[in-house]
Write an enzyme that holds these catalytic residues in place. Structure first.
Site, short mmCIF file in Angstrom:
data_model
loop_
_atom_site.label_atom_id
_atom_site.label_comp_id
_atom_site.label_asym_id
_atom_site.label_seq_id
_atom_site.Cartn_x
_atom_site.Cartn_y
_atom_site.Cartn_z
N ILE A 383 -10.85 -4.58 -5.01
CA ILE A 383 -9.43 -4.91 -5.14
C ILE A 383 -9.10 -5.30 -6.58
O ILE A 383 -8.14 -4.81 -7.18
CB ILE A 383 -9.05 -6.04 -4.17
CG1 ILE A 383 -9.16 -5.55 -2.72
CG2 ILE A 383 -7.63 -6.55 -4.46
CD1 ILE A 383 -8.95 -6.63 -1.69
N GLU A 490 -5.35 -21.23 9.43
CA GLU A 490 -4.34 -20.25 9.80
C GLU A 490 -4.17 -20.22 11.32
O GLU A 490 -5.15 -20.37 12.06
CB GLU A 490 -4.72 -18.86 9.30
CG GLU A 490 -4.80 -18.76 7.78
CD GLU A 490 -5.13 -17.35 7.29
OE1 GLU A 490 -5.31 -16.46 8.14
OE2 GLU A 490 -5.20 -17.16 6.06
N HIS A 513 -0.88 -13.78 5.80
CA HIS A 513 -2.13 -13.00 5.72
C HIS A 513 -1.86 -11.52 6.01
O HIS A 513 -2.48 -10.91 6.89
CB HIS A 513 -3.17 -13.55 6.70
CG HIS A 513 -4.58 -13.23 6.28
ND1 HIS A 513 -5.64 -14.06 6.55
CD2 HIS A 513 -5.11 -12.16 5.62
CE1 HIS A 513 -6.76 -13.54 6.08
NE2 HIS A 513 -6.46 -12.39 5.51
N GLY A 516 -3.55 -6.82 3.78
CA GLY A 516 -4.02 -5.52 4.25
C GLY A 516 -3.26 -5.00 5.45
O GLY A 516 -3.66 -4.01 6.07
#
Length: 630
Positions: A383, A490, A513, A516
């Site tokens: 990335i 989370e 989140h 992706g």
């Protein structure tokens, strides 16, 4: 040894996934004004015949009478019938071809349609027993050869009796006329084949149900004798994994269960009872306790980049292979990072929120271009390196820091230390992995080392940033804006609440989140991770496995494959080969790959051996996992 059975297969909804007459009806009735009503009547007659409510011969004649069927229609279906093969039959082509001398196709269907499939399976024309259509001078179908017993009720038992096939005879089919073969004493065993359609009346009189060809062969002690049938291998996919993965795994013959949310430890332990493969994303923790109690678990697939939610050492200790999708969502994360950087540079989020409150604040104060600014990338992996390329294309100057040696792309410059990068960057973007050593990698000291007004992004892992320290740095004006897509804690599902000290702060963007979470990335992840699972399950391939030695393997051909995972200790391979020799197994090929914890031996052997000989291989010292493939 018992005499080999003569295997007799029905055609429709057994070797192919269609009913021939219904498919012909779709072709012949195209654009016909009464097409729908005629199709419905044909389907009704088919169901009645297959369930034994009316005689097969009567149903055949009535259905043919309803159709304006021609030679051209029949030829059209014949040309595409190869595309209609039943999935598990396609998977077992080798079995059919190697055993064609003892296989019969027995069907009330038509020779023109069956012949291409028979040829594909390697079955000679004289072993195909079926009806022959009769045409008039114009090429219209006017019936079938009435002298053929298969054109009448109870035709299948009569044909078998006339042919005097060697016993035992095994009949496989989905319909009542297949069940009649066993009821008439013409077959020794009857399997109700249910991969395409399940008829309760037929199952009730069958010796067993065969949900797939894999199950049938396993039950008969044939090609599936030493390998576990795929349909009995259970997969559990959590966290709303993309349907492309489900489709691919089910297409390969595996049993797949899906659940939308993540599971806590106790719930996961309960859910994994009898499960062989687990698929997760980032919120489900696969702990040592989970792995200890998951006695059938063979593999875990993380349908994401990170694997820090999985205890990799414990997985290795139990011989459980772990796979991920390290590259599939790279572009999606990079695009979000670029978009968030621009949004922070222009204070878009706060200006948009003000507009929704009716406040018009047109001002250039604090708004800047990307061009000429310095982007500091922490973590220059898949990335980080791609972000480097896109940022430079937008006119940014790129510097990066990584603990590993990385090739700098374009004009990017490597920084000797994290502190040096923080002191020079206008924008800092984190792209590190989730190892424990990275916990609070960025805290109060690091924020203090940044230039006043620095923009800060974290799209990597929530625990790498001290959120309290970040909130203070933003409040003090040290950090000019921040965008976070990941958090130390989370919610497990979309229905659970979210809380953070960053909520409500100026020029702070919080996203759930979703780095992706694009349709393209999720589909790519699903396809990649599913293929990695299939490679491991079907041939033992561990390419891209993150916790076992990586071995790239071809398909098993003409052999049985023994997969042996063991602790990396001296003498295992020698002992394994002694047991193979003692059992009289002829080794055709062998691979050994080890890492610091684990060894992986793949041995291809001749298929002619006593299965009892395999028991000793499981007791070799250090054995963690033993499997057979072929």
């Amino acid at each position: 040894m018992a005499d080999p059975a003569t295997l007799i297969f029905d055609f429709d909804s057994t070797l192919v996934r269609i009913e021939t007459l219904e498919a012909l009806a779709d072709i012949a009735l195209a654009d016909h004004p009464e097409a729908e009503a005629t199709r419905t009547e044909i389907a009704r007659l088919t169901d009645q015949a297959m369930s034994g409510e009316i005689g097969f011969g009567d149903a055949l004649r009535q259905r043919l009478a309803l159709l304006p069927l021609t030679r051209e229609h029949v030829q059209t279906l014949a040309e595409r019938i190869l595309d209609e093969g039943t999935p598990s039959v396609r998977r077992n082509l080798r079995f059919f071809r190697e055993n064609a001398h003892r296989i019969i196709i027995l069907s009330g269907g038509f020779r023109e349609i069956i012949a291409p499939i028979a040829e594909r399976l390697g079955i000679s024309a004289d072993r195909v027993l079926c009806n022959d259509l009769i045409y008039d001078a114009t090429g219209r179908v006017i019936g079938v050869d009435a002298t053929n017993p298969l054109a009448h009720a109870d035709g299948k038992p009569k044909v078998i009796a006339d042919q005097n096939f060697p016993r035992p005879i095994v009949m496989v089919g989905d319909g009542w006329n297949d069940a009649e073969v066993k009821l008439a004493g013409a077959a020794d065993r009857f399997y109700a084949y249910t991969e395409i359609v399940r008829r309760e009346q037929v199952i009730e009189v069958a010796d067993a149900e065969a949900p797939s060809m894999d199950e049938l062969l396993h039950a008969e002690g044939l090609a599936g004798r030493w390998s576990y049938p795929r349909s009995r291998i259970r997969m559990l996919l959590l966290e709303n994994i993309h349907p492309a993965a489900v489709d691919r795994l089910e297409e390969a013959g595996y049993s797949v269960e899906t659940r939308k949310g993540a599971l806590d430890e106790d719930a996961l332990i309960e859910a994994l009872k009898g499960v062989h493969v687990l698929g997760i994303r980032s919120k489900t923790a696969v702990t040592a306790r989970v792995l200890e109690q998951a006695d059938r678990l063979m593999a875990v697939a993380a349908f994401c980049i990170g694997t820090n939610q999985i205890d990799l050492e414990a997985a290795s200790a139990h011989g459980v292979a772990v796979f991920n999708a390290p590259y599939s969502n790279t572009r999606s994360v990079v695009e979000l990072a670029i978009g968030l950087t621009i949004t922070l540079m222009r204070d878009v989020a706060d200006k948009s929120a003000a507009m929704h409150k009716g406040q018009w604040n047109k001002s250039a104060d604090g708004s800047r271009e990307l061009r000429g600014k310095t982007l500091g990338i922490v973590g220059y992996g898949a990335i980080g390196s791609q972000l480097s390329v896109l940022a430079e294309a937008l006119g940014m100057r790129v510097i990066f820091h990584d603990l590993s040696e990385r090739l700098a792309l374009g004009n990017a410059r490597r920084m000797r230390s994290l502190e040096a990068l923080l002191g020079e960057a206008d924008v800092v973007s984190l792209h590190v992995d989730g190892r424990n050593d990275n916990t609070h990698l960025i805290g109060a000291a690091q924020f203090q080392a940044m230039k006043p007004g620095t923009l800060f992004l974290n799209l990597s892992r929530g625990h790498v940033v001290d959120i309290g320290a970040l909130a203070k740095a933003i409040g003090a004006g040290r950090i000019g804006g921040a965008a976070l897509d990941v958090f130390p804690e989370e919610p497990r599902t979309n229905a659970d609440p979210f809380d953070s000290p960053l909520m409500g702060l100026k020029n702070v963007i919080l996203t759930p989140h979703i780095g992706g979470s694009t349709e393209e990335a999720q589909e790519a992840i699903a396809e990649f991770a599913a293929e990695r699972l299939l490679g491991y399950l079907n041939r033992g391939d561990t390419t891209f496995c993150v916790n076992l030695p990586n071995v790239q393997l071809a398909e098993v051909s003409g052999a049985h494959r023994i997969l042996h995972i063991h602790t990396n200790q001296p003498g295992v391979l020698a002992e394994l080969n002694r047991e193979l020799t003692a059992a009289g197994l002829n080794i055709l090929g062998q691979h050994l790959k080890t890492d610091e914890r684990t060894g992986y031996v793949i041995t291809d052997v001749d298929r002619d051996y006593d299965p009892e000989a395999l028991r000793a291989l499981k007791s070799v010292a250090g054995t963690l996992r033993f499997r057979m493939l072929h």
